[in-house]
Motif scaffolding. Structure first.
Motif, PDB file in Angstrom:
ATOM      1  N   SER A 208     -43.020   7.996  -9.315  1.00 50.12           N
ATOM      2  CA  SER A 208     -42.206   7.055  -8.544  1.00 50.12           C
ATOM      3  C   SER A 208     -41.182   7.787  -7.686  1.00 50.12           C
ATOM      4  CB  SER A 208     -41.509   6.085  -9.497  1.00 50.12           C
ATOM      5  OG  SER A 208     -40.804   5.100  -8.781  1.00 50.12           O
ATOM      6  N   MET A 209     -40.571   8.828  -8.235  1.00 48.63           N
ATOM      7  CA  MET A 209     -39.568   9.591  -7.479  1.00 48.63           C
ATOM      8  C   MET A 209     -40.193  10.368  -6.330  1.00 48.63           C
ATOM      9  SD  MET A 209     -37.194  11.102 -10.564  1.00 48.63           S
ATOM     10  CE  MET A 209     -36.380  10.011 -11.733  1.00 48.63           C
ATOM     11  N   ALA A 210     -41.438  10.796  -6.497  1.00 49.01           N
ATOM     12  CA  ALA A 210     -42.090  11.579  -5.443  1.00 49.01           C
ATOM     13  C   ALA A 210     -42.317  10.773  -4.179  1.00 49.01           C
ATOM     14  CB  ALA A 210     -43.416  12.130  -5.965  1.00 49.01           C
ATOM     15  N   SER A 211     -42.301   9.449  -4.269  1.00 51.02           N
ATOM     16  CA  SER A 211     -42.534   8.607  -3.094  1.00 51.02           C
ATOM     17  C   SER A 211     -41.263   8.349  -2.280  1.00 51.02           C
ATOM     18  CB  SER A 211     -43.140   7.268  -3.526  1.00 51.02           C
ATOM     19  OG  SER A 211     -42.225   6.540  -4.342  1.00 51.02           O
ATOM     20  N   ILE A 212     -40.110   8.795  -2.776  1.00 48.40           N
ATOM     21  CA  ILE A 212     -38.851   8.593  -2.057  1.00 48.40           C
ATOM     22  C   ILE A 212     -38.777   9.592  -0.901  1.00 48.40           C
ATOM     23  CG2 ILE A 212     -36.336   8.611  -2.244  1.00 48.40           C
ATOM     24  CD1 ILE A 212     -36.615   7.904  -5.165  1.00 48.40           C
ATOM     25  N   PRO A 213     -38.513   9.140   0.313  1.00 52.33           N
ATOM     26  CA  PRO A 213     -38.452  10.070   1.462  1.00 52.33           C
ATOM     27  C   PRO A 213     -37.388  11.146   1.272  1.00 52.33           C
ATOM     28  CG  PRO A 213     -38.534   7.794   2.209  1.00 52.33           C
ATOM     29  CD  PRO A 213     -38.317   7.741   0.728  1.00 52.33           C
ATOM     30  N   GLU A 214     -37.740  12.363   1.645  1.00 50.36           N
ATOM     31  CA  GLU A 214     -36.810  13.483   1.524  1.00 50.36           C
ATOM     32  C   GLU A 214     -35.622  13.333   2.465  1.00 50.36           C
ATOM     33  OE1 GLU A 214     -35.378  16.955  -0.103  1.00 50.36           O
ATOM     34  OE2 GLU A 214     -37.121  15.756  -0.736  1.00 50.36           O
ATOM     35  N   GLU A 215     -35.815  12.594   3.563  1.00 50.34           N
ATOM     36  CA  GLU A 215     -34.732  12.440   4.540  1.00 50.34           C
ATOM     37  C   GLU A 215     -33.496  11.775   3.936  1.00 50.34           C
ATOM     38  OE1 GLU A 215     -37.788  11.483   4.926  1.00 50.34           O
ATOM     39  OE2 GLU A 215     -38.623  12.737   6.534  1.00 50.34           O
ATOM     40  N   LEU A 236     -32.156   6.343  -8.643  1.00 49.61           N
ATOM     41  CA  LEU A 236     -32.208   5.249  -9.609  1.00 49.61           C
ATOM     42  C   LEU A 236     -32.398   3.881  -8.957  1.00 49.61           C
ATOM     43  CD1 LEU A 236     -32.142   4.929 -12.657  1.00 49.61           C
ATOM     44  CD2 LEU A 236     -29.672   4.572 -12.529  1.00 49.61           C
ATOM     45  N   PRO A 237     -31.663   3.534  -7.885  1.00 52.97           N
ATOM     46  CA  PRO A 237     -31.905   2.217  -7.269  1.00 52.97           C
ATOM     47  C   PRO A 237     -33.308   2.062  -6.684  1.00 52.97           C
ATOM     48  CG  PRO A 237     -29.766   3.088  -6.601  1.00 52.97           C
ATOM     49  CD  PRO A 237     -30.471   4.200  -7.295  1.00 52.97           C
ATOM     50  N   LEU A 238     -33.887   3.151  -6.156  1.00 54.88           N
ATOM     51  CA  LEU A 238     -35.184   3.038  -5.501  1.00 54.88           C
ATOM     52  C   LEU A 238     -36.353   3.026  -6.482  1.00 54.88           C
ATOM     53  CD1 LEU A 238     -34.704   5.293  -2.343  1.00 54.88           C
ATOM     54  CD2 LEU A 238     -34.700   2.804  -2.496  1.00 54.88           C
ATOM     55  N   ILE A 239     -36.134   3.457  -7.715  1.00 47.57           N
ATOM     56  CA  ILE A 239     -37.216   3.366  -8.720  1.00 47.57           C
ATOM     57  C   ILE A 239     -36.883   2.293  -9.759  1.00 47.57           C
ATOM     58  CG2 ILE A 239     -37.762   5.816  -8.417  1.00 47.57           C
ATOM     59  CD1 ILE A 239     -36.486   6.255 -11.226  1.00 47.57           C
ATOM     60  N   TRP A 240     -35.975   1.416  -9.426  1.00 52.34           N
ATOM     61  CA  TRP A 240     -35.506   0.433 -10.402  1.00 52.34           C
ATOM     62  C   TRP A 240     -36.628  -0.470 -10.896  1.00 52.34           C
ATOM     63  CZ3 TRP A 240     -31.254   0.289 -13.180  1.00 52.34           C
ATOM     64  CH2 TRP A 240     -30.961  -0.880 -13.896  1.00 52.34           C
ATOM     65  N   GLU A 241     -37.509  -0.889 -10.025  1.00 56.92           N
ATOM     66  CA  GLU A 241     -38.598  -1.771 -10.438  1.00 56.92           C
ATOM     67  C   GLU A 241     -39.534  -1.062 -11.422  1.00 56.92           C
ATOM     68  OE1 GLU A 241     -39.110  -5.069  -9.869  1.00 56.92           O
ATOM     69  OE2 GLU A 241     -37.065  -4.912  -9.102  1.00 56.92           O
ATOM     70  N   THR A 242     -39.790   0.221 -11.182  1.00 59.29           N
ATOM     71  CA  THR A 242     -40.598   0.997 -12.131  1.00 59.29           C
ATOM     72  C   THR A 242     -39.885   1.122 -13.465  1.00 59.29           C
ATOM     73  OG1 THR A 242     -41.575   2.265 -10.311  1.00 59.29           O
ATOM     74  CG2 THR A 242     -41.735   3.206 -12.523  1.00 59.29           C
ATOM     75  N   LEU A 243     -38.595   1.401 -13.419  1.00 59.00           N
ATOM     76  CA  LEU A 243     -37.810   1.512 -14.648  1.00 59.00           C
ATOM     77  C   LEU A 243     -37.806   0.194 -15.407  1.00 59.00           C
ATOM     78  CD1 LEU A 243     -35.843   3.059 -16.486  1.00 59.00           C
ATOM     79  CD2 LEU A 243     -33.994   2.338 -14.959  1.00 59.00           C
ATOM     80  N   ARG A 244     -37.665  -0.891 -14.702  1.00 63.50           N
ATOM     81  CA  ARG A 244     -37.628  -2.208 -15.346  1.00 63.50           C
ATOM     82  C   ARG A 244     -38.955  -2.522 -16.035  1.00 63.50           C
ATOM     83  NH1 ARG A 244     -37.385  -7.947 -12.137  1.00 63.50           N
ATOM     84  NH2 ARG A 244     -36.923  -9.275 -13.916  1.00 63.50           N
ATOM     85  N   THR A 245     -40.059  -2.226 -15.365  1.00 64.48           N
ATOM     86  CA  THR A 245     -41.375  -2.494 -15.941  1.00 64.48           C
ATOM     87  C   THR A 245     -41.629  -1.631 -17.167  1.00 64.48           C
ATOM     88  OG1 THR A 245     -42.226  -3.074 -13.747  1.00 64.48           O
ATOM     89  CG2 THR A 245     -43.840  -2.557 -15.452  1.00 64.48           C
ATOM     90  N   THR A 246     -41.348  -0.334 -17.063  1.00 61.68           N
ATOM     91  CA  THR A 246     -41.584   0.566 -18.188  1.00 61.68           C
ATOM     92  C   THR A 246     -40.658   0.259 -19.362  1.00 61.68           C
ATOM     93  OG1 THR A 246     -40.081   2.191 -17.163  1.00 61.68           O
ATOM     94  CG2 THR A 246     -42.444   2.446 -16.759  1.00 61.68           C
ATOM     95  N   LEU A 247     -39.464  -0.212 -19.075  1.00 61.89           N
ATOM     96  CA  LEU A 247     -38.534  -0.545 -20.143  1.00 61.89           C
ATOM     97  C   LEU A 247     -39.067  -1.705 -20.981  1.00 61.89           C
ATOM     98  CD1 LEU A 247     -35.785   0.034 -21.438  1.00 61.89           C
ATOM     99  CD2 LEU A 247     -34.769  -1.582 -19.824  1.00 61.89           C
TER     100      LEU A 247
END
Length: 323
Positions: A208-215, A236-247
């Motif tokens: 999930s973190m790898a998809s965040i733009p480097e810019e 953390l805000p940009l992977i929040w949906e992934t975190l919520r699902t895995t939690l």
């Protein structure tokens, strides 16, 4: 003299347009055909779901209202008496407390370490990063029973890795009966649970973190943001949906994982100190021949799992961010 009017060259006779009622009928018929096709595709899956999920669940609720040994053909309806007994059952309350404690401790530690390791391996240029990821992911490939056997050997009082290392370092005073002491046995099970699940969630967060733009990180670095600030304001805000699902998924799966590890490592001992809800249900239903009472515990587990997943979903709900 008869005059014949010839239509202009190239002009084609146009057929009268199809009446609107006929068009609507054709659309309706096509939709019905699509609906029957979808229903035919879904019917086998729905039948299996009803047979292996809905019916057993309803059976658990029904059997919780009876007193039955599980083997005798005689069943006696007792209503809510099984649930009344649970309130005064100290061992059930202890198992419930152990389940809640494991869920809180293991969830916080696993999610925290998983996020931290994923951020380090994604943002930091580590040599051998793929090797570390492979090593941390290995426990998830192993069977839970194998993991229980590994940690039973690690926590062995005489020849275990931990006590052996402490003895080698002349720290005999720190040695423990890890799986036989009521004060530490639950912590021993929690360590095994964290070790088993950590690598899996770390890999999910890395993806999930790898998809965040480097810019975004470059712009924040120009503004003076450090690694910690970037993690809490960008990652953390940009992977929040992934975190919520895995939690939510982890909380539900941890209930089952704790049961297998407890049964394989400690059997619920010593003196019920490591019992969790599922292990106590198994003991009552299949060891003590109190099948109806065990099913009442199963109903509590079902309601508890549903309530926890609902609370987690509500507590973590927020507006998703996009980039």
């Amino acid at each position: 003299m008869t005059t014949t009017i010839t239509p202009p060259s190239g002009a084609a006779e146009q057929a009268p347009s199809e009446p609107p009622a006929r068009r609507r009928h054709a659309v309706t018929r096509r939709r019905r055909g699509n609906g029957r096709f979808v229903a035919a595709c879904l019917l086998p899956a729905l039948a299996l779901f009803a047979l292996f999920m809905i019916w057993p669940t309803l059976s658990v609720f029904r059997m919780s209202l009876y007193t039955w040994s599980g083997f005798s053909p005689k069943m006696r309806f007792v209503g809510l008496d099984n649930f009344t007994k649970l309130i005064d059952d100290q061992q059930f309350l202890r198992a419930f407390q152990n389940t809640v404690a494991l869920l809180v401790i293991v969830t916080v530690v696993t999610m925290g370490l998983g996020l931290s390791l994923a951020a380090i391996m994604t943002r930091q240029k580590l040599r051998g990063r793929n090797l570390y990821r492979f090593i941390l992911y290995i426990p998830n490939v192993l069977s839970v029973v194998v993991i229980a056997a590994i940690f039973s050997a690690v926590f062995d009082q005489e020849n275990g890795l931990i006590n052996g290392t402490l003895r080698l370092l002349s720290l005999d005073g720190l040695q423990q009966v890890w799986l036989g002491d009521q004060g530490v046995v639950l912590w021993s099970v929690a360590i095994a649970m964290v070790w088993q699940a950590l690598g899996y969630y770390m890999v999910i967060y890395m993806a999930s973190m790898a998809s965040i733009p480097e810019e975004l990180y470059e712009a924040s670095a120009l503004d003076g943001a450090g690694a910690g600030r970037q993690f809490f304001t960008i990652t953390l805000p940009l992977i929040w949906e992934t975190l919520r699902t895995t939690l939510t998924f982890f909380v539900l799966s941890a209930v089952n994982l704790s049961f297998v590890l407890v049964r394989a490592m400690t059997g619920g001992g010593p003196d019920g100190a490591s019992d969790v809800l599922l292990s106590y249900m198994y003991q009552q239903a299949y060891t003590n021949s109190s099948y109806g009472y065990g099913m009442a515990i199963g109903v509590v587990i079902f309601a508890f799992s549903f309530l926890v997943s609902l609370l987690v979903s509500r507590a973590t709900r927020r507006q998703p961010l996009q980039y």
